[in-house]
Write a protein that holds these residues in place. Structure first.
Motif, PDB file in Angstrom:
ATOM      1  N   LYS A 178       0.846  -1.265  -0.075  1.00 54.21           N
ATOM      2  CA  LYS A 178       0.027   0.068   0.075  1.00 54.21           C
ATOM      3  C   LYS A 178       0.929   1.265   0.080  1.00 54.21           C
ATOM      4  O   LYS A 178       0.233   2.373  -0.193  1.00 54.21           O
ATOM      5  N   TYR A 179       2.233   0.968   0.207  1.00 59.35           N
ATOM      6  CA  TYR A 179       3.186   2.194   0.266  1.00 59.35           C
ATOM      7  C   TYR A 179       3.734   2.326  -0.854  1.00 59.35           C
ATOM      8  O   TYR A 179       4.792   3.377  -1.327  1.00 59.35           O
ATOM      9  N   ILE A 180       3.853   1.350  -1.877  1.00 59.05           N
ATOM     10  CA  ILE A 180       4.596   1.517  -3.047  1.00 59.05           C
ATOM     11  C   ILE A 180       4.065   2.603  -3.852  1.00 59.05           C
ATOM     12  O   ILE A 180       2.977   2.960  -3.980  1.00 59.05           O
ATOM     13  N   GLY A 219       4.651  -2.901  10.088  1.00 58.81           N
ATOM     14  CA  GLY A 219       3.609  -2.162  10.588  1.00 58.81           C
ATOM     15  C   GLY A 219       3.515  -0.659   9.766  1.00 58.81           C
ATOM     16  O   GLY A 219       3.325  -0.595   8.490  1.00 58.81           O
ATOM     17  N   ASN A 220       3.760   0.565  10.529  1.00 61.78           N
ATOM     18  CA  ASN A 220       3.870   1.658  10.047  1.00 61.78           C
ATOM     19  C   ASN A 220       5.398   2.285  10.120  1.00 61.78           C
ATOM     20  O   ASN A 220       5.509   3.496   9.738  1.00 61.78           O
ATOM     21  N   GLN A 221       6.494   1.418  10.396  1.00 63.09           N
ATOM     22  CA  GLN A 221       7.660   1.838  10.268  1.00 63.09           C
ATOM     23  C   GLN A 221       8.260   1.314   8.834  1.00 63.09           C
ATOM     24  O   GLN A 221       7.966   0.207   8.276  1.00 63.09           O
ATOM     25  N   ILE A 222       9.359   2.077   8.564  1.00 59.59           N
ATOM     26  CA  ILE A 222      10.032   1.801   7.370  1.00 59.59           C
ATOM     27  C   ILE A 222      11.504   1.845   7.614  1.00 59.59           C
ATOM     28  O   ILE A 222      11.846   2.799   8.405  1.00 59.59           O
ATOM     29  N   ASP A 223      12.361   0.881   7.401  1.00 54.86           N
ATOM     30  CA  ASP A 223      13.749   1.036   7.500  1.00 54.86           C
ATOM     31  C   ASP A 223      14.512   0.826   6.103  1.00 54.86           C
ATOM     32  O   ASP A 223      14.149   0.151   5.251  1.00 54.86           O
ATOM     33  N   GLY A 234      11.904   5.646   8.901  1.00 53.39           N
ATOM     34  CA  GLY A 234      10.999   6.484   8.891  1.00 53.39           C
ATOM     35  C   GLY A 234       9.475   5.904   9.456  1.00 53.39           C
ATOM     36  O   GLY A 234       9.584   4.946   9.932  1.00 53.39           O
ATOM     37  N   GLU A 235       8.584   6.692   9.419  1.00 59.05           N
ATOM     38  CA  GLU A 235       7.199   6.475   9.967  1.00 59.05           C
ATOM     39  C   GLU A 235       6.192   6.926   9.050  1.00 59.05           C
ATOM     40  O   GLU A 235       6.129   8.003   8.707  1.00 59.05           O
ATOM     41  N   PHE A 236       5.141   6.150   8.488  1.00 59.38           N
ATOM     42  CA  PHE A 236       4.123   6.422   8.123  1.00 59.38           C
ATOM     43  C   PHE A 236       2.851   6.786   8.914  1.00 59.38           C
ATOM     44  O   PHE A 236       2.227   5.910   9.816  1.00 59.38           O
ATOM     45  N   VAL A 237       2.667   8.056   8.826  1.00 55.96           N
ATOM     46  CA  VAL A 237       1.291   8.777   9.703  1.00 55.96           C
ATOM     47  C   VAL A 237       0.095   7.924   9.281  1.00 55.96           C
ATOM     48  O   VAL A 237      -0.514   7.694  10.287  1.00 55.96           O
ATOM     49  N   ASP A 238      -0.096   8.000   8.102  1.00 57.82           N
ATOM     50  CA  ASP A 238      -1.084   7.132   7.607  1.00 57.82           C
ATOM     51  C   ASP A 238      -0.668   6.857   6.098  1.00 57.82           C
ATOM     52  O   ASP A 238       0.411   6.738   5.811  1.00 57.82           O
ATOM     53  N   GLU A 239      -1.670   6.426   5.506  1.00 55.49           N
ATOM     54  CA  GLU A 239      -1.167   5.595   4.037  1.00 55.49           C
ATOM     55  C   GLU A 239      -0.680   6.747   2.931  1.00 55.49           C
ATOM     56  O   GLU A 239      -0.530   6.365   2.039  1.00 55.49           O
ATOM     57  N   ARG A 240      -0.744   8.028   3.377  1.00 55.11           N
ATOM     58  CA  ARG A 240      -0.470   8.926   2.263  1.00 55.11           C
ATOM     59  C   ARG A 240       0.397   9.977   2.970  1.00 55.11           C
ATOM     60  O   ARG A 240       0.941  11.142   2.229  1.00 55.11           O
ATOM     61  N   THR A 241       0.971   9.901   4.114  1.00 54.74           N
ATOM     62  CA  THR A 241       2.016  10.812   4.909  1.00 54.74           C
ATOM     63  C   THR A 241       3.190   9.966   5.476  1.00 54.74           C
ATOM     64  O   THR A 241       3.012   9.123   6.183  1.00 54.74           O
ATOM     65  N   LEU A 242       4.282  10.338   5.316  1.00 52.92           N
ATOM     66  CA  LEU A 242       5.445   9.497   5.522  1.00 52.92           C
ATOM     67  C   LEU A 242       6.375  10.801   6.315  1.00 52.92           C
ATOM     68  O   LEU A 242       6.997  11.712   5.632  1.00 52.92           O
ATOM     69  N   HIS A 243       7.003  10.572   7.379  1.00 48.24           N
ATOM     70  CA  HIS A 243       7.974  11.446   7.972  1.00 48.24           C
ATOM     71  C   HIS A 243       9.215  10.351   8.214  1.00 48.24           C
ATOM     72  O   HIS A 243       9.386   9.229   8.449  1.00 48.24           O
ATOM     73  N   HIS A 244      10.161  11.243   7.293  1.00 45.27           N
ATOM     74  CA  HIS A 244      11.475  10.395   7.100  1.00 45.27           C
ATOM     75  C   HIS A 244      12.503  11.553   6.788  1.00 45.27           C
ATOM     76  O   HIS A 244      12.579  12.428   6.149  1.00 45.27           O
TER      77      HIS A 244
END
Length: 254
Positions: A178-180, A219-223, A234-244
């Protein structure tokens, strides 16, 4: 009388010569009971390391300063043997399934330092081969290394330190799907694309593919593990927002 004066002058000159020779050969003074020079002592401990009978770092003084050059997870300045062994050597050995076997390339010394050049190889914990080339610049005093600087291929070292993490990123995870896609900062300067094969490609301004590497979503974490060796998250706040990386990215519709 003339003969006596000449003899005294000869002895004074000889004494001065011996004193100067001792100063020039300061690095070659006896360092332990075996009468070894600094260079010979390094060669002895290198041989013990190679045949598996001892660690080369047995030669380190307890208060030694050791510097690992470059940019890698263990690069930096270590104050004392305990600091170096715990925070540099131990983490590296934890990534290896077999002992690191060294092969001497050259060993030289000047009036202050001993230079050790060698290759080393081992099998990493993930089953892959690890090889590197090292040059260690060392200063010894009273039979112990008091300062050392390690020069090496830090790209290879960083790859080793991240090897276990990388093995978990080799297949596409269901959580990633869903994040691709493309993620961009609000000003559009950074364009961060998460690809279906768990690879990422990041452009910055006019620089295409400024950063590339692998990623894994849990989960909502990306490495991330970049191809140059460094890692980030980084962290996905939701399916359309990423903090990185201190930035906020928004997902762009295809």
């Amino acid at each position: 009388m003339i003969y006596t004066i000449r003899m005294v002058s000869f002895l004074v000159g000889l004494s001065a010569l011996l004193i100067n020779s001792s100063a020039i050969k300061a690095q070659d003074v006896i360092l332990e009971e075996g009468g070894l020079t600094s260079k010979e002592l390094v060669a002895l401990y290198f041989g013990r390391w190679k045949n598996g009978s001892a660690s080369f770092f047995d030669l380190l003084d307890e208060d030694a300063e050791w510097i690992v050059s470059g940019r890698s997870p263990v690069s930096g300045i270590y104050n004392g043997k305990a600091d170096f062994m715990e925070n540099a050597v131990k983490p590296i050995l934890a990534q290896l399934a077999t002992p690191l076997i060294p092969e001497l390339v050259s060993l030289t010394a000047d009036d202050q330092f001993v230079w050790l050049h060698f290759n080393a190889s081992a099998t990493a914990a993930n089953g892959q081969s690890y090889t590197n080339t090292y040059v260690w610049k060392m200063q010894l005093k009273n039979g112990k290394i008091i300062t050392g600087v390690a020069f090496l291929d830090t790209y290879e070292l960083a790859g080793l330190m991240n090897s276990i993490k990388e093995t978990t990123m080799d297949t596409t995870m269901e959580e990633s799907r869903k994040y691709i896609g493309m993620w961009v900062t609000e000003n559009g300067y950074i364009r961060h694309e998460l690809l279906p094969d768990n690879r990422y490609d990041e452009a910055r301004g006019s620089r295409k593919s400024a950063y590339q590497g692998k990623y894994k979503v849990t989960g909502n974490q990306i490495d991330y593990v970049d191809d140059t060796g460094f890692s980030a998250d980084g962290e996905f706040v939701d399916e359309r927002t990423l903090h990185h990386g201190g930035y906020v990215f928004h997902k762009v519709d295809d």
